[in-house]
Write an enzyme that holds these catalytic residues in place. Sequence first.
Site, PDB file in Angstrom:
ATOM      1  N   ARG A 154     -45.519 119.794  67.288  1.00 31.14           N
ATOM      2  CA  ARG A 154     -45.424 118.687  68.282  1.00 31.14           C
ATOM      3  C   ARG A 154     -44.705 119.301  69.062  1.00 31.14           C
ATOM      4  O   ARG A 154     -43.561 119.376  69.026  1.00 31.14           O
ATOM      5  CB  ARG A 154     -45.906 117.467  68.061  1.00 31.14           C
ATOM      6  N   LYS A 178     -43.825 112.135  63.212  1.00 32.18           N
ATOM      7  CA  LYS A 178     -44.577 110.556  63.295  1.00 32.18           C
ATOM      8  C   LYS A 178     -43.588 109.699  62.284  1.00 32.18           C
ATOM      9  O   LYS A 178     -44.203 110.527  61.289  1.00 32.18           O
ATOM     10  CB  LYS A 178     -46.449 110.807  63.245  1.00 32.18           C
ATOM     11  N   HIS A 246     -50.008 120.942  72.439  1.00 34.40           N
ATOM     12  CA  HIS A 246     -50.913 120.841  71.552  1.00 34.40           C
ATOM     13  C   HIS A 246     -51.602 121.720  71.381  1.00 34.40           C
ATOM     14  O   HIS A 246     -52.800 122.185  69.981  1.00 34.40           O
ATOM     15  CB  HIS A 246     -51.536 119.730  71.884  1.00 34.40           C
ATOM     16  N   ARG A 249     -50.251 124.290  69.318  1.00 27.82           N
ATOM     17  CA  ARG A 249     -50.261 124.118  67.390  1.00 27.82           C
ATOM     18  C   ARG A 249     -51.536 124.220  66.714  1.00 27.82           C
ATOM     19  O   ARG A 249     -51.575 124.670  65.540  1.00 27.82           O
ATOM     20  CB  ARG A 249     -49.478 122.301  67.584  1.00 27.82           C
ATOM     21  N   HIS A 272     -49.320 116.664  58.289  1.00 23.53           N
ATOM     22  CA  HIS A 272     -50.802 115.521  58.319  1.00 23.53           C
ATOM     23  C   HIS A 272     -50.602 114.361  57.037  1.00 23.53           C
ATOM     24  O   HIS A 272     -50.159 115.612  56.076  1.00 23.53           O
ATOM     25  CB  HIS A 272     -51.856 116.656  58.353  1.00 23.53           C
ATOM     26  N   TYR A 281     -59.414 122.008  61.268  1.00 22.76           N
ATOM     27  CA  TYR A 281     -59.731 123.567  61.772  1.00 22.76           C
ATOM     28  C   TYR A 281     -60.635 124.783  60.280  1.00 22.76           C
ATOM     29  O   TYR A 281     -60.321 125.549  61.686  1.00 22.76           O
ATOM     30  CB  TYR A 281     -58.007 123.951  61.425  1.00 22.76           C
TER      31      TYR A 281
END
Length: 302
Positions: A154, A178, A246, A249, A272, A281
Site C-alpha cells: 500500500r 493496517k 493501489h 498493488r 489481508h 482477485y
Amino acid sequence: MKLLADQFLLHLRGQRNFSRNTLKAYQFDLGEFLAYAAANRAGTPAALDRLLMRGYIASVSSRGVSRNTLLRKISAVRSFMGWLLENGRLETDPFDLITIPKKEKRLPRFMTEGEVGKLQDYNRPEEVNAREKNYYFALRDFALFELVYSSGLRRSEASGLNIGDLDLFSGFARVMGKGSAERLVPVGDKALSAIRDYLETRPKPLAHGQPLFLNHRNARLSGAGIALIFKKMARRARFARHVNPHSVRHSFATHLLDNGCDLKSVQEMLGHKNLQTTEIYTHVSLERLKEVYEKAHPRAKK
C-alpha cells in the site's frame, strides 16, 4: 457533540488501533455528519433519531457519491452511534429498522503484464534523465515503483518504510500494515537492484532509522507524494488509464494468481486479515481466462 466525537476518535486510536488513514477518514466523515446534525438542530445525543439518520443518508446520496463512499460514511456514523450507546449517551440505536444498501462489488482495476513492462521501460532512470535534464528523482521513482509492484505494498506502507526495514541480502521487507499489523514480504531481485542504485545517491552514512524514500526536502515521502509520482510515470508512458499505487498493488496480486501462486500466499503478502478480501482477485483472473477463451476457441462465440 464535537467533544464526544473527539473522545470517540481517541477511543479508535487507542483501543481499536486504527491506522492513521482510517482515522483521517473517520474524522472527515464524522465532521460532515456533525455539520448536517447541527444544521438540523440536532446538537445533543438525545436529538439523534431515526429521522435524522434517514435524512443524512438521503443528503449524502443526493450528492451523487458512489455506493461504497456512501457506505463508508454510514459506517463511520454507525460506529459513533454504537460507541454512544455503549457509554450510556444514547438509549436506542437511531439506525434501528433502517435498511442499509449492500456494498457494490467491483473488480479491482489492474494493469496487464505488458502494460507494467511499458511503464517500466518509459521510466527507466537512463530514459528519464535523457529526456528530463532537470529532474533528479528518476532513480528514486523507479525504485519506488519496482518495490510496490514487487511486494504489493500500500502507499502508506511504502511511505512508512525505513532503510532498516529492508534486508537487501535476504530480499525481505518488514512492513507495517493496517492496524499496526507487521508482516514480512519478499522483494524481487529487480526491485532490490533498483533500490541499491537509488541508495547509492543518498548522502552517507545511511542510518537504519532514516526513511527509505525521501522527497525534495529530504523528508519522508508521503502517500500523496507517491500517488503523484505514479501519475507522472503513467503520463510518461502515455497511458490513457489512471494509474495509482493501489492499481499497481492490484496488478501484483492478479499477476501472482495468473502465474499459479496460491490464494493463501497472496493473502499473506497483501496483509489481508480475511481470505474473502483476497478472493476478489480470483474473479479477475477467471474473467481474463474467459476473455482469452472466447477469443481463441472457435466454438466459444454464438
